[in-house]
Design an enzyme around this catalytic site. Structure first.
Site, PDB file in Angstrom:
ATOM      1  N   CYS A  95     -62.238 -80.947 -15.388  1.00 29.55           N
ATOM      2  CA  CYS A  95     -60.838 -81.264 -15.692  1.00 29.55           C
ATOM      3  C   CYS A  95     -60.299 -82.451 -14.905  1.00 29.55           C
ATOM      4  O   CYS A  95     -59.266 -83.015 -15.272  1.00 29.55           O
ATOM      5  CB  CYS A  95     -59.958 -80.049 -15.424  1.00 29.55           C
ATOM      6  SG  CYS A  95     -60.433 -78.598 -16.388  1.00 29.55           S
ATOM      7  N   HIS A 355     -54.258 -79.942 -22.969  1.00 29.26           N
ATOM      8  CA  HIS A 355     -55.186 -80.280 -21.879  1.00 29.26           C
ATOM      9  C   HIS A 355     -56.541 -80.690 -22.457  1.00 29.26           C
ATOM     10  O   HIS A 355     -57.455 -79.882 -22.550  1.00 29.26           O
ATOM     11  CB  HIS A 355     -55.329 -79.063 -20.962  1.00 29.26           C
ATOM     12  CG  HIS A 355     -56.318 -79.217 -19.859  1.00 29.26           C
ATOM     13  ND1 HIS A 355     -56.681 -80.434 -19.322  1.00 29.26           N
ATOM     14  CD2 HIS A 355     -57.041 -78.277 -19.174  1.00 29.26           C
ATOM     15  CE1 HIS A 355     -57.564 -80.250 -18.364  1.00 29.26           C
ATOM     16  NE2 HIS A 355     -57.803 -78.942 -18.267  1.00 29.26           N
ATOM     17  N   CYS A 385     -56.553 -78.073 -10.861  1.00 29.38           N
ATOM     18  CA  CYS A 385     -57.708 -77.260 -10.509  1.00 29.38           C
ATOM     19  C   CYS A 385     -58.884 -77.720 -11.363  1.00 29.38           C
ATOM     20  O   CYS A 385     -58.704 -78.359 -12.396  1.00 29.38           O
ATOM     21  CB  CYS A 385     -57.427 -75.780 -10.722  1.00 29.38           C
ATOM     22  SG  CYS A 385     -56.999 -75.320 -12.424  1.00 29.38           S
ATOM     23  N   GLY A 387     -62.928 -76.635 -12.824  1.00 27.06           N
ATOM     24  CA  GLY A 387     -63.909 -75.580 -13.060  1.00 27.06           C
ATOM     25  C   GLY A 387     -64.989 -75.517 -12.005  1.00 27.06           C
ATOM     26  O   GLY A 387     -65.386 -76.536 -11.428  1.00 27.06           O
TER      27      GLY A 387
END
Length: 399
Positions: A95, A355, A385, A387
């Protein structure tokens, strides 16, 4: 031999509108074509720039395979018409890929190793599944208990964060509704117009009466995710998705999305050479690791780390783009660090706006810098955050 660092400036930032996956406005649009579009958009904003002077194109992508494989950065830059002397590199930090691309570009410029780099990100969650077309996890993850969390789905980690940080269902739904309300107001007042490069879409549909294939053309210029019909009553009716009697639902989680963003990063020498005016300055970036089973708390570690690195305080930040992977983890971060809710995602976040994984960082940099300038503010942050248990945070100054 050490090198003296120099500043890295952002001259242009653009993005596509974000489409809903898998059946939204970009369901048939290739991610490499979306990347082509934003590369051309930032080039158009830099009138007078010699394309041959671009030292690199760095593009983030969380699932770099199939339509967004074979080094999508290099493929897209060539399809965008950049000269073949311009190299390209695709990177993956899940991300944070798009933000990582900006940081890598800025680092090379600050070290004096480059003068002009385009940093970008692209992702089609319509065409590439969340974990890719072939899921082949290492069996070692399941042999030792301490490694099992690497394989957890993101929703399970959000449930664990909700439990540990005591974030209830009602709080999560209220947060989600606020995200939609802010996004809808931002669209209504034209907050995103500067950053969005409208995307032309062609759809081919059979006409059963005339026995012809009709081409329907449209221009997409508005994010598809925000919903005017969202309310607390509707959100409360949604069932938990990831755990029995859980609190994380489709309504208080980020939307699967399609989109791309790009940022032009330059040295002071390049600004002078091409007579360009910067819109912002890159200040700093960091990544921190956290336990994979509570990956959503990553920004709790990354935000203080980067602020210490750049010599700023939390109160110095005027605007924080905190990627809303889930309402549960967003609230855990906000509550743990005492972030000012008014400064966090003032135009809505990923629960409403979407997202598109590896593109999100670059997209949110565009939102941040244009927003700071429009509202005459100075310092901002993009954070998320990541993964497998990480957090990333980048700090920028509007000029």
């Amino acid at each position: 031999m050490s090198k003296q660092t120099q500043d890295a400036y952002i001259v242009a930032a653009a993005r596509t509108p974000v489409g809903k996956a898998p059946r939204g406005m970009f369901k048939n649009v290739r991610p490499d074509d979306m990347l082509v579009h934003v590369l051309q958009a930032v080039m158009q904003q830099c009138e007078g720039l010699d394309p041959a002077a671009i030292d690199d194109v760095i593009a983030g992508c969380a699932m770099p395979e199939a339509e967004q494989g074979i080094n999508v950065a290099r493929v897209a830059l060539l399809l965008a018409g950049l000269p073949d002397n311009v190299p390209g590199m695709t990177i993956n930090r899940f991300c944070a890929s798009g933000l990582q691309a900006v940081a890598l570009a800025a680092d090379r410029i600050r070290l004096g190793e480059a003068d002009v780099i385009i940093a970008a990100g692209t992702e089609s969650m319509s065409m590439i599944p969340m974990m890719g077309n072939k899921v082949a996890m290492n069996p070692a993850m399941f042999i030792k208990d301490e490694n099992v969390a690497i394989a957890y789905g993101m929703g399970i980690t959000a449930e664990k964060v909700a439990q540990q940080w005591k974030v209830g269902r009602e709080q999560q739904d209220e947060f989600a509704m606020t995200s939609h309300q802010r996004a809808l107001k931002a669209i209504e007042t034209g907050e995103f117009q500067q950053e969005i490069a409208p995307y032309p879409v062609e759809e081919k549909r059979p006409d059963l009466t005339s026995h012809e294939v009709k081409v329907i053309k449209s221009v997409k210029d508005t994010d598809e995710g925000p919903r005017a019909d969202t309310n607390l009553e509707a959100l409360a009716k949604l069932k938990s998705v990831f755990a029995a009697n859980g609190s994380v639902t489709a309504g208080n989680s980020s939307q699967m999305s399609d989109g791309a963003g790009a940022v032009m990063v330059m040295s002071a020498a390049a600004l002078q050479r091409f007579n360009l005016t910067p819109i912002g300055r890159f200040i700093g970036y960091t990544v921190a690791g956290v336990p994979p089973e509570i990956m959503g708390i990553g920004p709790i570690k990354a935000i203080p780390k980067v602020l210490k690195q750049v010599g700023l305080h939390q109160d110095d930040l005027d605007w924080i783009e905190l990627n809303e992977a889930f309402a549960a983890q967003s609230l855990a971060v906000i509550n743990e660090l005492g972030l000012d809710r008014a400064k966090v995602n003032p135009l809505g976040g990923a629960i409403a706006l979407g997202h598109p994984l590896g593109a999100t960082g670059a997209i949110r940099v565009a939102t941040l810098l244009h927003g700071l300038r429009r509202h005459h503010q100075r310092y901002g942050m993009v954070t998320m955050c990541v993964g497998s248990g990480m957090g990333a945070a980048g700090v920028f100054e509007a000029l």
